[in-house]
Design an enzyme around this catalytic site. Structure first.
Site, PDB file in Angstrom:
ATOM      1  CG  HIS A  97     -50.598  28.144 -20.494  1.00  0.00           C
ATOM      2  ND1 HIS A  97     -49.613  27.529 -21.247  1.00  0.00           N
ATOM      3  CD2 HIS A  97     -51.610  27.242 -20.416  1.00  0.00           C
ATOM      4  CE1 HIS A  97     -50.013  26.327 -21.622  1.00  0.00           C
ATOM      5  NE2 HIS A  97     -51.221  26.128 -21.121  1.00  0.00           N
ATOM      6  CD  GLU A 180     -53.594  25.384 -17.660  1.00  0.00           C
ATOM      7  OE1 GLU A 180     -52.616  25.354 -16.889  1.00  0.00           O
ATOM      8  OE2 GLU A 180     -53.570  24.875 -18.807  1.00  0.00           O
ATOM      9  CG  HIS A 184     -51.219  21.865 -14.884  1.00  0.00           C
ATOM     10  ND1 HIS A 184     -50.184  21.042 -15.257  1.00  0.00           N
ATOM     11  CD2 HIS A 184     -51.734  22.369 -16.048  1.00  0.00           C
ATOM     12  CE1 HIS A 184     -50.060  21.043 -16.572  1.00  0.00           C
ATOM     13  NE2 HIS A 184     -50.989  21.836 -17.084  1.00  0.00           N
TER      14      HIS A 184
END
Length: 338
Positions: A97, A180, A184
């Protein structure tokens, strides 16, 4: 605690440690030697420790001082929705993920550098996830795979690995990868633009390095194999107990991960009617927690529990035999070489 000498050895051995791809540290050193090598002789302080505080005590490019609680997160999806386009799940493996930076107290932020925002569908679409945050504009440029291809062999090798193990559901893989990194990856102190040379940023070495270290953590966490060794395998007829899954993974990881479930709540099912257990019943995700030594991209984590800040360790039902770990949909898996 790993020493600077050990870090140097790690860099020297990097190309053989994970033969299928350059390690994140090795890739960063090769692509940006003057930006990354400055940290090799720095003391690799442990994130979230008293020694890893910003404000001049340590170099925030060499020690993670912002997102010091690192989560390596995985999905168990049973289909992608894009099988007709060749977007398939890996056989006998969970999928990656992302690699997330939480603050040491367990809270977090997101989309920390809008100059490196490559997400075509930001979600949530503000920097705080609330209406008061700065709006995150949708990205309209080339997809992130084009940046990796332009780096050359390290980028192409990384891209080939991601196409097997970093798989999205209901969207193109490139959209998940962009999301992602943008949401992040930009929130680590060791991935700040000042930690890379201008040339490296122009080449998108920061992307390669983030994807590389996310892959490294994932390969060290073979969830499917750990569960299968205890006869916990995907099944459409057998259900499992949360406490058994927890003890199995905690024993291998060295600390209890967060175990996430979706689907109906147990007290909404026939078996759970009248129960007070409102946990969900379909196993879908895992979050493995770490503190890290030195740079996040060195890949040197210390396992910590999901409850380190007193938070929840699962959204799943606690009742015996309440958890489904479903088989993949026929035609949704890619067969990988043995």
């Amino acid at each position: 605690m790993p020493s600077a000498t050990q870090l140097l050895r790690l860099a020297a051995a990097a190309t053989s440690t994970f033969a299928f791809l350059p390690t994140a540290l090795a890739a960063s050193l090769l692509a940006d030697p003057f930006g990354s090598s400055k940290c090799l002789l720095s003391k690799p302080e442990l994130s979230c420790s008293a020694a890893a505080q910003p404000g001049g005590l340590v170099d925030s490019c060499c020690v993670e001082t912002f997102g010091g609680l690192v989560l390596s997160t995985q999905f168990w999806d049973t289909y992608t929705g894009l099988e007709d386009k060749g977007q398939l799940l890996p056989r006998k493996s969970w999928t990656l993920h992302g690699l997330w930076p939480d603050f040491c107290n367990g809270s977090w932020t997101q989309y920390c550098d809008l100059n490196r925002q490559y997400d075509p569908h930001p979600s949530p679409n503000t920097t705080t996830g609330t209406p008061s945050g700065v709006t995150v504009p949708s990205y309209q440029g080339p997809t992130v795979d084009t940046f990796l291809k332009s780096i050359g062999l390290p980028g192409r090798v990384m891209l080939a690995w991601m196409s097997k193990y970093w798989i999205a559901q209901g969207q193109e893989n490139t959209e998940l990868w962009a999301h992602e990194f943008s949401k992040h990856g930009t929130c680590y102190s060791t991935f700040a633009p000042s930690c890379f040379s201008a040339k490296a940023l122009e080449k998108h070495t920061d992307l390669l390095t983030y994807y590389g270290v996310a892959a490294e953590y994932f390969t060290r966490l073979p969830t499917y194999d750990w569960l299968a060794a205890k006869t916990i395998k995907p099944s459409n007829s057998t259900q499992y107990t949360l406490s058994v899954i927890q003890s199995t993974l905690a024993a291998r990881h060295g600390a209890l991960p967060f175990i996430g479930c979706s689907g109906p709540r147990y007290n909404e099912t026939t078996a759970g009617k009248g129960s007070l257990d409102n946990g969900k019943t379909v196993l879908t995700e895992l979050w493995y927690y770490y503190h890290v030594y030195g740079q996040v991209q060195a890949g040197m984590g210390k396992s910590v529990g999901a409850d380190i800040n007193g938070g929840s360790t699962s959204s799943c039902a606690k009742a015996a035999k309440a958890i489904w770990y479903y088989e993949r949909t026929p035609g949704s898996e890619r067969r990988l070489p043995l």
